[in-house]
Design a protein around this motif. Structure first.
Motif, PDB file in Angstrom:
ATOM      1  N   LYS A  21       0.820  -1.214   0.000  1.00  0.00           N
ATOM      2  CA  LYS A  21       0.000   0.000   0.000  1.00  0.00           C
ATOM      3  C   LYS A  21       0.856   1.268   0.000  1.00  0.00           C
ATOM      4  N   ARG A  22       2.120   1.130   0.378  1.00  0.00           N
ATOM      5  CA  ARG A  22       3.006   2.294   0.411  1.00  0.00           C
ATOM      6  C   ARG A  22       3.749   2.492  -0.895  1.00  0.00           C
ATOM      7  N   VAL A  23       3.480   1.688  -1.893  1.00  0.00           N
ATOM      8  CA  VAL A  23       4.131   1.814  -3.195  1.00  0.00           C
ATOM      9  C   VAL A  23       3.189   2.553  -4.150  1.00  0.00           C
ATOM     10  N   LEU A  24       3.636   3.701  -4.642  1.00  0.00           N
ATOM     11  CA  LEU A  24       2.836   4.501  -5.563  1.00  0.00           C
ATOM     12  C   LEU A  24       3.463   4.472  -6.949  1.00  0.00           C
ATOM     13  N   GLN A  25       2.633   4.566  -7.953  1.00  0.00           N
ATOM     14  CA  GLN A  25       3.113   4.567  -9.331  1.00  0.00           C
ATOM     15  C   GLN A  25       3.595   5.943  -9.753  1.00  0.00           C
ATOM     16  N   GLY A  26       3.313   6.952  -8.963  1.00  0.00           N
ATOM     17  CA  GLY A  26       3.749   8.316  -9.245  1.00  0.00           C
ATOM     18  C   GLY A  26       3.315   9.222  -8.110  1.00  0.00           C
ATOM     19  N   LEU A  27       3.960  10.372  -7.981  1.00  0.00           N
ATOM     20  CA  LEU A  27       3.572  11.325  -6.946  1.00  0.00           C
ATOM     21  C   LEU A  27       2.171  11.870  -7.174  1.00  0.00           C
ATOM     22  N   LYS A  28       1.706  11.817  -8.419  1.00  0.00           N
ATOM     23  CA  LYS A  28       0.355  12.265  -8.740  1.00  0.00           C
ATOM     24  C   LYS A  28      -0.681  11.523  -7.905  1.00  0.00           C
ATOM     25  N   GLN A  29      -0.390  10.289  -7.502  1.00  0.00           N
ATOM     26  CA  GLN A  29      -1.360   9.510  -6.743  1.00  0.00           C
ATOM     27  C   GLN A  29      -1.529  10.017  -5.309  1.00  0.00           C
ATOM     28  N   LEU A  30      -0.685  10.955  -4.891  1.00  0.00           N
ATOM     29  CA  LEU A  30      -0.883  11.590  -3.585  1.00  0.00           C
ATOM     30  C   LEU A  30      -1.955  12.683  -3.641  1.00  0.00           C
ATOM     31  N   ASP A  31      -2.323  13.088  -4.839  1.00  0.00           N
ATOM     32  CA  ASP A  31      -3.319  14.152  -4.993  1.00  0.00           C
ATOM     33  C   ASP A  31      -4.660  13.697  -4.427  1.00  0.00           C
ATOM     34  N   GLY A  32      -5.195  14.463  -3.483  1.00  0.00           N
ATOM     35  CA  GLY A  32      -6.480  14.141  -2.880  1.00  0.00           C
ATOM     36  C   GLY A  32      -6.399  13.311  -1.620  1.00  0.00           C
ATOM     37  N   ILE A  33      -5.212  12.962  -1.165  1.00  0.00           N
ATOM     38  CA  ILE A  33      -5.075  12.141   0.033  1.00  0.00           C
ATOM     39  C   ILE A  33      -5.579  12.910   1.253  1.00  0.00           C
ATOM     40  N   ILE A  34      -6.302  12.230   2.132  1.00  0.00           N
ATOM     41  CA  ILE A  34      -6.865  12.828   3.346  1.00  0.00           C
ATOM     42  C   ILE A  34      -6.255  12.135   4.556  1.00  0.00           C
ATOM     43  N   PHE A  35      -5.747  12.916   5.500  1.00  0.00           N
ATOM     44  CA  PHE A  35      -5.058  12.347   6.648  1.00  0.00           C
ATOM     45  C   PHE A  35      -5.180  13.266   7.859  1.00  0.00           C
ATOM     46  N   ALA A  36      -4.762  12.752   9.008  1.00  0.00           N
ATOM     47  CA  ALA A  36      -4.782  13.532  10.243  1.00  0.00           C
ATOM     48  C   ALA A  36      -3.476  14.303  10.365  1.00  0.00           C
ATOM     49  N   ALA A  37      -3.564  15.545  10.832  1.00  0.00           N
ATOM     50  CA  ALA A  37      -2.371  16.384  10.878  1.00  0.00           C
ATOM     51  C   ALA A  37      -2.394  17.312  12.083  1.00  0.00           C
ATOM     52  N   ARG A  38      -1.199  17.768  12.438  1.00  0.00           N
ATOM     53  CA  ARG A  38      -1.054  18.865  13.396  1.00  0.00           C
ATOM     54  C   ARG A  38      -0.499  20.050  12.621  1.00  0.00           C
ATOM     55  N   ILE A  39      -1.131  21.197  12.790  1.00  0.00           N
ATOM     56  CA  ILE A  39      -0.801  22.395  12.016  1.00  0.00           C
ATOM     57  C   ILE A  39      -0.059  23.384  12.914  1.00  0.00           C
TER      58      ILE A  39
END
Length: 248
Positions: A123-141
């Protein structure tokens, strides 16, 4: 043809206060293409070139999707190639960005960072950085103070919140979590770069980016100090349908 600007409306001024330092939130990352090609065909035109070094970056917009600061935005660049190199000849900026991207994937998919099973690794293998577009995650700002009083302080991603952290569950549910301020110190102004130069440009040494060979994807070959060399452990095969957040 001419353009008559006399009837234009007054320019829009910045509005809204910054998201408070240390705020936890569920956010979406959107990539803003900069016209520079990445290492794979999927990333054609995806990256942005640095103005004063050979660095190539991912220009990202973050939007809070739930909670008290829903729809609030902030922006951040992530170096993916070039810039200052470490003693192994690898881009320091990319190594930092790669760690952030892995954390985003783990947070988005609910993967423990300690889970190195075949399923988790795949699941951590992406075919390109483009596949990070739209990712939703928890963050500290965080709030990053401006190095020059002429400019405003800005929100930045302090860290990705991972599934093994106590705040993760509540953040992903859109619940309010007590802020944990970062209290970031102001950046040191550069004495050699222009006042408008971004932080990554002031400490980047111009180098020639390595020639990408067909079929080689740098982010699947560069491991952490604790990881085994790529030749000793084959990389998992990515899903044909892309990351889970693109399929949900």
């Amino acid at each position: 043809m001419s353009y008559d600007f006399n009837d234009a409306q007054p320019q829009m001024m910045p509005t809204g206060e910054l998201i408070p330092d240390g705020t936890f939130a569920k956010i979406r990352m959107t990539i803003r293409p900069g016209g520079v090609n990445g290492s794979v065909p999927m990333d054609a035109g995806l990256l942005k070139a640095a103005s004063e070094s050979d660095a190539k970056m991912l220009d990202c917009e973050f939007t809070v999707v739930e909670g008290a600061f829903v729809r609030r935005k902030f922006w951040q660049n992530f170096t993916v190639a070039g810039g200052k190199l470490d003693d192994k000849g690898q881009s320091k900026g990319w190594n930092i960005s790669k760690a952030s991207f892995r954390a985003m994937v783990d947070s988005a998919l609910g993967l423990s960072p300690k889970d190195m099973s075949d399923a988790a690794r795949a699941k951590r293998v992406l075919q390109g950085l483009k596949q990070l577009d739209g990712i939703i995650f928890a963050a500290r700002i965080m709030v990053e103070p401006a190095s020059d009083p002429k400019y405003r302080d800005q929100n930045r991603l302090a860290n990705v919140v991972l599934p093994d952290e106590p705040e993760y569950g509540a953040v992903m549910k859109g619940e309010t979590v007590e802020a944990d301020p970062v209290n970031a110190k102001p950046r040191k102004p550069s004495v050699t770069a222009g006042q408008n130069a971004p932080a990554w440009a002031t400490d980047a040494a111009p180098v020639q980016a390595p020639q990408q060979q067909a079929g080689n994807v740098p982010w699947t070959q560069q491991g952490s100090a604790q990881a085994q060399p790529a030749a000793q452990q084959p990389a998992p095969q990515p899903s044909a349908n892309g990351p889970a957040w693109l399929n949900g």
